[in-house]
Scaffold this motif. Structure first.
Motif, PDB file in Angstrom:
ATOM      1  N   UNK A 147       0.791  -1.237   0.000  1.00 33.29           N
ATOM      2  CA  UNK A 147       0.000   0.000   0.000  1.00 33.29           C
ATOM      3  C   UNK A 147       0.819   1.280   0.000  1.00 33.29           C
ATOM      4  N   UNK A 148       2.066   1.233   0.537  1.00 35.66           N
ATOM      5  CA  UNK A 148       2.820   2.478   0.715  1.00 35.66           C
ATOM      6  C   UNK A 148       4.146   2.366  -0.035  1.00 35.66           C
ATOM      7  N   UNK A 149       4.079   2.607  -1.356  1.00 34.52           N
ATOM      8  CA  UNK A 149       5.258   2.507  -2.208  1.00 34.52           C
ATOM      9  C   UNK A 149       5.425   3.819  -2.967  1.00 34.52           C
ATOM     10  N   UNK A 150       6.655   4.368  -2.935  1.00 30.33           N
ATOM     11  CA  UNK A 150       7.006   5.548  -3.726  1.00 30.33           C
ATOM     12  C   UNK A 150       7.970   5.097  -4.803  1.00 30.33           C
ATOM     13  N   UNK A 151       7.599   5.311  -6.070  1.00 31.87           N
ATOM     14  CA  UNK A 151       8.408   4.836  -7.196  1.00 31.87           C
ATOM     15  C   UNK A 151       9.153   6.012  -7.824  1.00 31.87           C
ATOM     16  N   UNK A 152      10.477   5.888  -7.921  1.00 27.89           N
ATOM     17  CA  UNK A 152      11.318   6.916  -8.546  1.00 27.89           C
ATOM     18  C   UNK A 152      12.019   6.303  -9.750  1.00 27.89           C
ATOM     19  N   UNK A 153      12.184   7.131 -10.782  1.00 29.79           N
ATOM     20  CA  UNK A 153      12.828   6.672 -12.012  1.00 29.79           C
ATOM     21  C   UNK A 153      13.849   7.701 -12.456  1.00 29.79           C
ATOM     22  N   UNK A 154      15.026   7.230 -12.840  1.00 30.02           N
ATOM     23  CA  UNK A 154      16.079   8.145 -13.279  1.00 30.02           C
ATOM     24  C   UNK A 154      15.691   8.819 -14.588  1.00 30.02           C
ATOM     25  N   UNK A 155      16.381   9.915 -14.915  1.00 20.27           N
ATOM     26  CA  UNK A 155      16.088  10.651 -16.141  1.00 20.27           C
ATOM     27  C   UNK A 155      17.371  10.876 -16.921  1.00 20.27           C
TER      28      UNK A 155
END
Length: 550
Positions: free
Chosen positions: A413-421
């Motif tokens: 339920x508590x996921x923060x997704x980050x993606x490089x640029x």
């Protein structure tokens, strides 16, 4: 006797038609569908036709309340049954007439498909085929040129007109190759299609479908078969909104990876085996168009100035692109599919990737907040295992995932997704994974999961593991647990900070608890071959103990 012709009539009352069309009852039979009281169920009398003489057949079908013989059916026959029915009727009758209702149903497609011509009966000089009738034919993928207008006053000359004008009969235009037809349709309605794909996503497919259907209905040069026209419609929509020739493989659950080596060569990995796919792109331009459609929504670009790109599909499948001049034989597109159904630890055990003891040990290690490195070669299932391990994380913990191309799908339920640029066209604006790892430390994470350590971010990952973020996980490429430790040392040194080797190893010893080694077997299966614990240091050497081996 020459074989008879099947004519479907629109806007015609057959009883009235029988009075104004001078055709002898021995030459014509009327097929009526939807009658409440059929003469006999189709499955009962159709087999008997094979044994009936022409005269017996006429007597069987004749109905005293009509001028012509009438064949009454309670429902529209299927396509196969309709073809068999008309083949039998053609041997006896010169004309087989079908009155079409004003409201066509999909079931009528079988009758129209089997007809040699469709006639719209005009009541007066100004009448034209009703727009709703043509619209219904469009939805059934029939060309408008297939419908011929006939005035009621001219109906007496219809038999002779049909004899003298072969263009009134439906002709087979199947000599047009499917791919040529697809390119023809795309080229002629490209502006309309571009407008359709620029609409809201929810309306995009329906609008594009309507655009293509309308063009198919107006183009008499395209194949007249509904099946062939449906295939053209599907291919055009695939090319414009989907992934063209690759669509079937993306939908095939048995295909794990798709490899496009230029526009003419495609391979797929199916159940662990590489096989050549019998598909190709019509041109290199169409392949480049597909590549641009994949990378553009992600804010990435790939061209001659930047010919390498990592991207992902909407479902999370990993995409890699290499363009000329780096790729000598044309654009290379590699898609590693993301499973729509994530595999849990139980499924991996059932598939033989590991035994029950390994599963219990790893679940307990995750719940005990052990820092885990998943190691293995390319395609060995590292990301799949990382997803499965995350299932053991308690629901009340905040997880931050960091990846080059977002593939992880943590069912928490508590996921923060980050993606490089990557850098922009001017070469600036890049946000590497290392910077995201540093930033994640300010986001109050309970656990940090890095999709893969490839460079200096390994040092920041070790620092996170050593500063209160126990239970973090990452993957890296290595052939054995011992190689994984050596590669981790190398990656830390790539951070650009000059650290003594002993200091690096001390960092690893205190940060890493377990190394899970994955291998890809010769038969294509993936297995956990080792679970190794980092136990400490003996002098300047990291010491390990293998807890499980397969």
């Amino acid at each position: 006797m020459a074989s008879g012709k099947v004519i479907a009539f629109g806007n015609a009352d057959m009883e009235d038609l029988a009075r104004i069309w001078p055709v002898d009852r021995d030459e014509i039979v009327v097929l009526r569908t939807g009658d409440q009281a059929p003469q006999a169920p189709l499955e009962v009398w159709l087999p008997r036709f094979k044994s009936l003489s022409a005269q017996m057949l006429r007597n069987y079908l004749a109905s005293p309340q009509h001028t012509w013989g009438v064949l009454a059916l309670d429902k529209v026959p299927s396509a196969g049954t309709a073809r068999l029915l008309f083949d039998l009727l053609r041997r006896t009758y010169r004309w087989i007439a079908i009155p079409l209702p004003m409201e066509l149903q999909p079931a009528h497609e079988a009758l129209i498909e089997a007809a040699d011509s469709v006639v719209w009966l005009k009541n007066k000089a100004t009448d034209v085929p009703d727009a709703s009738f043509l619209g219904q034919l469009t939805r059934l993928h029939f060309p408008h040129a297939f419908v011929h207008e006939v005035k009621r006053v001219d109906l007496r000359s219809l038999p002779a007109k049909f004899d003298k004008h072969p263009e009134l009969w439906r002709t087979d235009a199947e000599n047009i190759q499917a791919q040529e037809a697809v390119e023809q349709v795309k080229a002629s309605i490209q502006p309309e299609l571009m407008k359709a794909v620029s609409l809201d996503t929810a309306l995009m497919m329906e609008k594009a479908k309507e655009t293509v259907e309308a063009h198919l209905a107006l183009d008499a040069n395209l194949p007249s078969s509904t099946a062939e026209r449906e295939r053209i419609l599907e291919r055009v929509l695939q090319d414009v909104l989907g992934f063209g020739p690759l669509d079937p493989f993306l939908k095939d659950a048995d295909v794990d990876e798709i490899m496009v080596n230029g526009s003419k060569i495609v391979y797929v990995e199916k159940k662990g085996r590489l096989v050549a796919a019998n598909v190709s792109f019509p041109s290199e331009k169409s392949l480049r168009t597909l590549i641009d459609r994949i990378v553009s929504p992600l804010g990435r670009r790939v061209d001659e100035s930047m010919p390498l790109c990592d991207a992902r599909l909407p479902d999370g499948s990993r995409v890699n692109v290499v363009l000329p001049p780096l790729a000598l034989d044309g654009p290379v597109l590699t898609i590693r599919k993301f499973s729509a159904k994530g595999l849990g630890m139980a499924e991996l055990e059932r598939l033989g990737a590991m035994n029950h003891e390994m599963v219990d040990f790893l679940i307990h290690a995750v719940r005990s907040r052990k820092n885990i490195i998943v190691s293995g070669g390319t395609g060995s299932g590292k990301t799949t295992l990382l997803n499965a391990l995350s299932g053991a994380i308690p629901d009340d913990e905040r997880i931050v995932t960091i990846e080059d191309a977002a593939e992880l799908r943590l069912q928490k339920p508590h996921v923060v997704r980050l993606e490089s640029r990557p850098p922009n066209a001017e070469g600036s604006g890049a946000i590497p994974i290392r910077r995201l790892v540093i930033n994640a430390l300010r986001m109050r994470p309970d656990r940090i999961i890095v999709g893969e350590c490839r460079g200096g971010e390994a040092l920041d990952m070790l620092q996170a593991m050593n500063t209160g973020h126990d239970g973090s996980m990452t993957t890296l490429h290595a052939n054995s647990p011992r190689d994984a430790l050596g590669r981790l040392e190398t990656l830390v040194l790539m951070a650009g900070i000059e650290l003594p080797v002993r200091v690096v190893r001390e960092q690893i010893r205190s940060a890493v608890h377990l190394i899970v080694q994955l291998s890809r077997c010769a038969n294509g299966s993936r297995k956990v071959t080792s679970i190794t614990e980092v136990t400490g240091m003996e002098g300047d050497v990291l010491s390990t103990r293998e807890r499980f081996a397969l």
